[in-house]
Scaffold this motif. Structure first.
Motif, short mmCIF file in Angstrom:
data_model
loop_
_atom_site.label_atom_id
_atom_site.label_comp_id
_atom_site.label_asym_id
_atom_site.label_seq_id
_atom_site.Cartn_x
_atom_site.Cartn_y
_atom_site.Cartn_z
N ALA A 24 66.65 56.39 20.94
CA ALA A 24 65.89 55.24 21.85
C ALA A 24 65.05 54.45 21.29
CB ALA A 24 65.61 55.75 23.26
N ASN A 28 63.55 50.14 21.27
CA ASN A 28 62.68 49.85 22.27
C ASN A 28 62.00 48.36 21.67
OD1 ASN A 28 60.53 50.48 24.03
ND2 ASN A 28 59.30 51.87 22.56
N GLU A 29 61.95 48.11 20.57
CA GLU A 29 61.53 46.73 20.29
C GLU A 29 62.58 45.60 20.86
OE1 GLU A 29 59.92 46.62 15.94
OE2 GLU A 29 60.76 48.82 16.48
N PHE A 35 63.26 57.33 26.74
CA PHE A 35 63.32 58.49 28.15
C PHE A 35 62.06 59.11 28.15
CE2 PHE A 35 67.45 57.37 26.34
CZ PHE A 35 68.30 57.20 27.75
N ARG A 36 61.53 59.50 27.01
CA ARG A 36 60.26 60.33 26.98
C ARG A 36 59.03 59.49 26.49
NH1 ARG A 36 64.71 62.71 25.34
NH2 ARG A 36 65.63 64.18 26.74
N TRP A 42 62.50 58.99 31.96
CA TRP A 42 62.48 60.38 32.63
C TRP A 42 60.89 60.61 33.24
CZ3 TRP A 42 66.69 60.15 33.63
CH2 TRP A 42 67.95 60.31 32.64
N GLN A 101 72.40 58.21 19.20
CA GLN A 101 72.24 58.90 20.57
C GLN A 101 72.08 57.89 21.48
OE1 GLN A 101 69.00 62.15 20.63
NE2 GLN A 101 68.76 61.11 18.54
N HIS A 119 76.54 59.99 22.49
CA HIS A 119 75.98 60.27 23.86
C HIS A 119 77.00 59.30 24.84
CE1 HIS A 119 71.92 62.35 23.18
NE2 HIS A 119 73.32 63.13 22.99
N VAL A 161 77.70 60.75 27.99
CA VAL A 161 77.39 62.78 28.03
C VAL A 161 75.95 62.91 28.89
CG1 VAL A 161 77.32 64.62 26.63
CG2 VAL A 161 78.49 62.88 25.66
N THR A 190 63.57 58.90 17.25
CA THR A 190 64.22 60.01 18.28
C THR A 190 63.02 61.09 18.51
OG1 THR A 190 66.08 61.66 18.91
CG2 THR A 190 65.44 61.29 16.41
N SER A 191 62.64 61.59 19.71
CA SER A 191 61.80 62.54 19.87
C SER A 191 62.29 63.80 19.48
CB SER A 191 61.34 62.61 21.45
OG SER A 191 62.69 63.06 22.03
N ASN A 215 59.14 56.93 12.93
CA ASN A 215 58.62 57.13 14.38
C ASN A 215 57.17 57.13 14.58
OD1 ASN A 215 58.31 58.32 17.00
ND2 ASN A 215 60.13 59.43 16.74
N SER A 233 60.43 50.90 14.01
CA SER A 233 61.57 50.85 12.91
C SER A 233 61.78 49.43 12.73
CB SER A 233 62.76 51.53 13.51
OG SER A 233 63.01 51.52 14.94
P1 OAD Z 1 63.42 59.56 23.58
O1 OAD Z 1 62.67 58.89 24.68
O2 OAD Z 1 63.14 61.22 23.79
O3 OAD Z 1 62.44 59.46 22.08
C1 OAD Z 1 62.12 58.14 21.91
C2 OAD Z 1 61.26 58.37 20.57
O4 OAD Z 1 61.17 57.02 20.12
C3 OAD Z 1 59.88 58.88 20.54
O5 OAD Z 1 59.85 59.88 19.75
C4 OAD Z 1 59.11 57.57 20.19
O6 OAD Z 1 57.77 57.95 19.42
C5 OAD Z 1 59.78 57.03 19.22
N1 OAD Z 1 59.75 55.30 19.24
C6 OAD Z 1 59.19 54.61 20.29
N2 OAD Z 1 59.11 53.18 19.74
C7 OAD Z 1 59.63 53.24 18.72
C8 OAD Z 1 59.82 52.34 17.36
N3 OAD Z 1 59.50 50.81 17.89
N4 OAD Z 1 60.18 52.62 16.49
C9 OAD Z 1 60.63 54.24 16.04
N5 OAD Z 1 60.38 54.81 17.02
C10 OAD Z 1 59.90 54.59 18.24
O7 OAD Z 1 64.63 59.18 23.09
P2 OAD Z 1 65.94 59.97 22.30
O8 OAD Z 1 65.22 60.95 21.33
O9 OAD Z 1 66.93 59.08 21.78
O10 OAD Z 1 70.67 61.03 26.45
O11 OAD Z 1 66.47 60.97 23.59
C11 OAD Z 1 67.67 61.58 23.21
C12 OAD Z 1 68.54 61.73 24.65
O12 OAD Z 1 67.79 62.24 25.62
C13 OAD Z 1 68.90 60.21 24.77
O13 OAD Z 1 70.24 59.75 24.10
C14 OAD Z 1 69.26 60.41 26.33
C15 OAD Z 1 68.23 61.20 26.80
O14 OAD Z 1 68.21 62.01 27.96
C16 OAD Z 1 71.54 60.43 27.16
O15 OAD Z 1 71.37 59.39 27.83
C17 OAD Z 1 72.93 61.15 27.38
#
Ligand code: OAD
Length: 251
Positions: A24, A28-29, A35-36, A42, A101, A119, A161, A190-191, A215, A233
């Motif tokens: 995600a 973001n930009e 999500f987190r 969330w 994802q 996903h 998913v 990704t977190s 990240n 990114s």
């Molecule tokens: P998360 O929201 O868990 O993590 C997003 C990550 O992006 C964090 O580690 C941030 O520090 C980082 N971040 C924020 N801004 C950024 C930027 N400009 N450049 C680079 N990184 C940045 O999102 P995911 O890891 O993708 O599932 O979450 C995984 C899955 O959990 C999602 O696909 C979703 C969710 O439940 C479904 O919808 C099925």
């Protein structure tokens, strides 16, 4: 870290198989919430009420309301330089694979053609009865509220998913294979809280890939990576491109 050492640049230039694994944060930009973390979905919404098969069974109107709202955000967002750099890289070389994802459709809109959307995709729906899949806009169903199958008139659900659901086995098998063979893995935005994508990254590393994480935060994958760029990114990826291909400006 600002720049990649010469040795890693050479390894990237020579690589026969490069994987970009995105989450995600890369969007973001573009204005799409993660999500987190701060402002994450969330933090304000309960996944149990919105992103599980049980939630859909109990209250499909509420689930559709949430996905209609998110789909609208995605529709109005534009790919950013992070997505565009990956799309350029894929156009330049067929040794580059993209596993995401994200369901927001920004990678395809940036011009990436071959993408594993682990996903699902927020613009796609699936019939709860006959499993037919549709692209909402293509079948004129891009409206708020419940939507019904063009074939059997049963309720449609987002082709995503949800928690507690299995991954598409074909996509998963392909992802494992790619990760096992990869020589470079970029892990971006990704977190790494979801286990399958985190395991995919670790599989690549354990099989010898050079890991590069982009990240602003550290994650539980950071210590396994060769390099960690603690920036956004959309800023870091074009810089890396310029270091790897100094004479080839991005499109
Ligand atoms: P998360 O929201 O868990 O993590 C997003 C990550 O992006 C964090 O580690 C941030 O520090 C980082 N971040 C924020 N801004 C950024 C930027 N400009 N450049 C680079 N990184 C940045 O999102 P995911 O890891 O993708 O599932 O979450 C995984 C899955 O959990 C999602 O696909 C979703 C969710 O439940 C479904 O919808 C099925």
């Amino acid at each position: 870290m600002d720049v990649l050492p010469q040795e890693s640049l050479e390894t990237i230039r020579r690589a026969k198989s490069i994987i970009f694994l995105t989450g995600a944060g890369i969007s973001n930009e573009s204005g799409i919430p993660t999500f987190r973390g701060e402002g994450g979905l969330w933090k304000n919404f309960r996944a149990e009420d919105l992103a599980t098969p049980g939630a859909f069974q109990k209250n499909p109107e509420l689930v559709w309301e949430w996905y209609d709202w998110r789909r609208n955000i995605c529709k109005n967002a534009k790919p950013n330089p992070g997505h565009l750099t990956i799309a350029n890289w894929q156009k330049k070389s067929n040794s580059v694979s993209l596993i995401t994802q994200n369901v927001d459709g920004l990678h395809p809109r940036a011009g990436s053609e071959s993408i594993i959307e682990l996903h699902g995709n927020i613009f796609r729906v699936r019939c709860t009865n006959c499993s037919a899949k549709f692209h909402l806009e293509q079948v004129g169903l891009d409206h708020p509220g419940l939507k019904f199958c063009k074939h059997c008139e049963s309720l449609l659900r987002p082709d995503i998913v949800w928690f507690g659901e299995e991954y598409d086995q074909t996509l998963l098998t392909k992802s494992w294979e790619l990760c096992k063979q990869s020589q470079i893995v970029f892990v971006i935005g990704t977190s790494a809280n979801v286990s399958v994508p985190a395991q995919l990254a670790l599989t690549a590393i354990r099989n010898g890939a050079l890991g590069i994480e982009i990240n602003p935060a550290e994650t539980n994958l950071t210590t396994s990576m060769k390099h960690h760029f603690g920036g956004k990114s959309g800023e870091v990826l074009p810089k890396i491109w310029n270091e790897v291909f100094p004479n080839e400006p991005l499109d």
